[in-house]
Motif scaffolding. Structure first.
Motif, PDB file in Angstrom:
ATOM      1  N   ILE A  81       0.904  -1.334  -0.298  1.00 20.46           N
ATOM      2  CA  ILE A  81       0.310   0.002  -0.120  1.00 20.46           C
ATOM      3  C   ILE A  81       0.961   0.880   0.254  1.00 20.46           C
ATOM      4  CG2 ILE A  81      -2.087  -0.974   0.781  1.00 20.46           C
ATOM      5  CD1 ILE A  81      -0.657   0.184   3.769  1.00 20.46           C
ATOM      6  N   THR A  82       2.222   1.090  -0.559  1.00 26.12           N
ATOM      7  CA  THR A  82       3.073   2.556   0.143  1.00 26.12           C
ATOM      8  C   THR A  82       4.000   2.092  -0.819  1.00 26.12           C
ATOM      9  OG1 THR A  82       4.538   1.193   1.420  1.00 26.12           O
ATOM     10  CG2 THR A  82       2.403   2.816   1.806  1.00 26.12           C
ATOM     11  N   ARG A  83       4.800   3.293  -1.432  1.00 29.47           N
ATOM     12  CA  ARG A  83       5.932   2.909  -2.232  1.00 29.47           C
ATOM     13  C   ARG A  83       6.887   4.062  -2.208  1.00 29.47           C
ATOM     14  NH1 ARG A  83       5.278   4.039  -9.074  1.00 29.47           N
ATOM     15  NH2 ARG A  83       4.024   5.882  -9.299  1.00 29.47           N
TER      16      ARG A  83
ATOM     17  N   LEU B 219       9.766  11.262   0.687  1.00 27.51           N
ATOM     18  CA  LEU B 219       8.220  11.015  -0.452  1.00 27.51           C
ATOM     19  C   LEU B 219       7.882   9.492  -0.421  1.00 27.51           C
ATOM     20  CD1 LEU B 219       6.450  13.386  -0.742  1.00 27.51           C
ATOM     21  CD2 LEU B 219       7.175  13.391  -3.097  1.00 27.51           C
ATOM     22  N   VAL B 220       6.853   9.393   0.262  1.00 20.48           N
ATOM     23  CA  VAL B 220       5.811   7.877   0.048  1.00 20.48           C
ATOM     24  C   VAL B 220       4.840   8.111  -0.628  1.00 20.48           C
ATOM     25  CG1 VAL B 220       5.426   5.802   0.878  1.00 20.48           C
ATOM     26  CG2 VAL B 220       7.638   6.912   1.587  1.00 20.48           C
ATOM     27  N   GLY B 221       4.850   7.589  -2.159  1.00 21.43           N
ATOM     28  CA  GLY B 221       2.958   7.486  -2.074  1.00 21.43           C
ATOM     29  C   GLY B 221       2.228   6.282  -1.388  1.00 21.43           C
ATOM     30  N   VAL B 222       1.370   6.169  -1.425  1.00 24.01           N
ATOM     31  CA  VAL B 222       0.269   5.694  -0.244  1.00 24.01           C
ATOM     32  C   VAL B 222      -1.152   5.513  -0.949  1.00 24.01           C
ATOM     33  CG1 VAL B 222       1.482   6.370   1.538  1.00 24.01           C
ATOM     34  CG2 VAL B 222      -0.579   7.095   1.314  1.00 24.01           C
ATOM     35  N   ASP B 223      -1.659   4.177  -0.734  1.00 26.99           N
ATOM     36  CA  ASP B 223      -2.922   3.644  -0.931  1.00 26.99           C
ATOM     37  C   ASP B 223      -3.826   4.875  -0.110  1.00 26.99           C
ATOM     38  OD1 ASP B 223      -5.230   3.226  -1.183  1.00 26.99           O
ATOM     39  OD2 ASP B 223      -4.655   1.322  -1.834  1.00 26.99           O
TER      40      ASP B 223
ATOM     41  N   ASP C 282       7.205  11.693   4.545  1.00 26.05           N
ATOM     42  CA  ASP C 282       5.720  12.474   4.024  1.00 26.05           C
ATOM     43  C   ASP C 282       4.521  11.550   3.105  1.00 26.05           C
ATOM     44  OD1 ASP C 282       6.021  14.799   5.181  1.00 26.05           O
ATOM     45  OD2 ASP C 282       6.538  15.962   3.540  1.00 26.05           O
ATOM     46  N   PHE C 283       4.155  11.683   3.157  1.00 24.99           N
ATOM     47  CA  PHE C 283       3.352  10.381   2.227  1.00 24.99           C
ATOM     48  C   PHE C 283       2.312  11.673   1.728  1.00 24.99           C
ATOM     49  CE2 PHE C 283       4.350   8.526   6.413  1.00 24.99           C
ATOM     50  CZ  PHE C 283       4.993   6.985   5.941  1.00 24.99           C
ATOM     51  N   VAL C 284       1.930  10.987   0.524  1.00 20.32           N
ATOM     52  CA  VAL C 284       0.967  11.615  -0.954  1.00 20.32           C
ATOM     53  C   VAL C 284       0.113  10.510  -1.074  1.00 20.32           C
ATOM     54  CG1 VAL C 284       2.424  13.518  -1.037  1.00 20.32           C
ATOM     55  CG2 VAL C 284       2.155  11.298  -2.497  1.00 20.32           C
TER      56      VAL C 284
END
Length: 241
Positions: free
Chosen positions: A166-168, A181-185, A227-229
């Motif tokens: 659920i993250t990358r 910076l981490v992309g999230v579901d 940070d999560f986006v």
């Protein structure tokens, strides 16, 4: 029970013991207070008086030691304060101004039972580790790209089974590239609370472990923030071993 019966049958003895204990002087139960230095307002007044006396003497007298007041008071321990005051007293005695020092009364002095000796940190509290004043180096573009590649290659192990799908990791950002910076579901939630806040419970430690795993992978680089986006994408296609 035995003690209670004894006290009931021997009230006179118990009363005499209490009289002995509670009539003892307070000094017998506490350590003597140690005189450190004048309180800030009085230290300032003494310093001004010493400075004016030195100028009025019309001699080449150096200024008295600077008093540790205001921020100097907040960011120094008792040992440092006492040493500065000792220097001030020695200065006054050397140049013939000891009379000004002698005008101080006990209630004008800072006195403690246990003088502090620890270093004071930038927030005014105890600093148990040395403060690092060296500026953080700026991470180059090549090193930042390499770090993200390392994270992406081992993300399953770094994030663990609850987070890896659920993250990358996306990129390092910030002026010195110390923010990951981490992309999230957006439909999922992390074990530490939400993507923008930590819970107050023990679950918050999972974020600490997560960040530690990130930094261990990109060492000697280090991120201070993550940070999560939200990313609108097909997260079901991301599978990490």
């Amino acid at each position: 029970m035995v003690q209670s019966q004894y006290l009931r049958t021997k009230p006179g003895l118990f009363g005499r013991l209490c009289a002995i204990v509670f009539s003892a002087p307070a000094a017998a139960w506490s350590k003597p207070m140690q005189e450190i230095c004048p309180l800030p307002i009085h230290w300032h007044r003494v310093h001004m008086a010493l400075s004016e006396a030195a100028v009025a003497a019309d001699r080449k007298i150096p200024p008295p030691p600077t008093p540790l007041i205001l921020s100097g008071w907040n960011f120094t321990n008792d040992v440092v304060k006492h040493e500065r005051w000792r220097q001030t007293v020695a200065w006054a005695e050397k140049w013939g101004f000891a009379g000004i020092i002698q005008e101080l009364t006990p209630e004008m002095m800072h006195r403690v039972e246990h003088p502090t000796a620890y270093d004071i940190g930038p927030m005014g509290g105890p600093m148990h580790l040395p403060w690092n004043y060296e500026p953080r180096p700026i991470v180059s573009n090549a090193d930042a790209e390499h770090a993200v590649n390392l994270l992406q290659a081992d993300w399953g192990k770094i994030a663990g089974p609850d987070l890896c799908n659920i993250t990358r990791p996306l990129r390092l950002t910030g002026k010195k590239r110390r923010k990951l910076l981490v992309g999230v579901d957006p439909s999922a939630t992390p074990p530490w609370g939400t993507w923008t806040a930590l819970t107050t419970g023990p679950e918050r430690r999972s974020f600490t472990r997560f960040r530690a795993a990130v930094n261990a992978t990109i060492d000697p680089l280090m991120v201070d923030h993550i940070d999560f986006v939200h990313e609108e994408r097909d997260w079901s296609r991301d599978e990490h071993s």
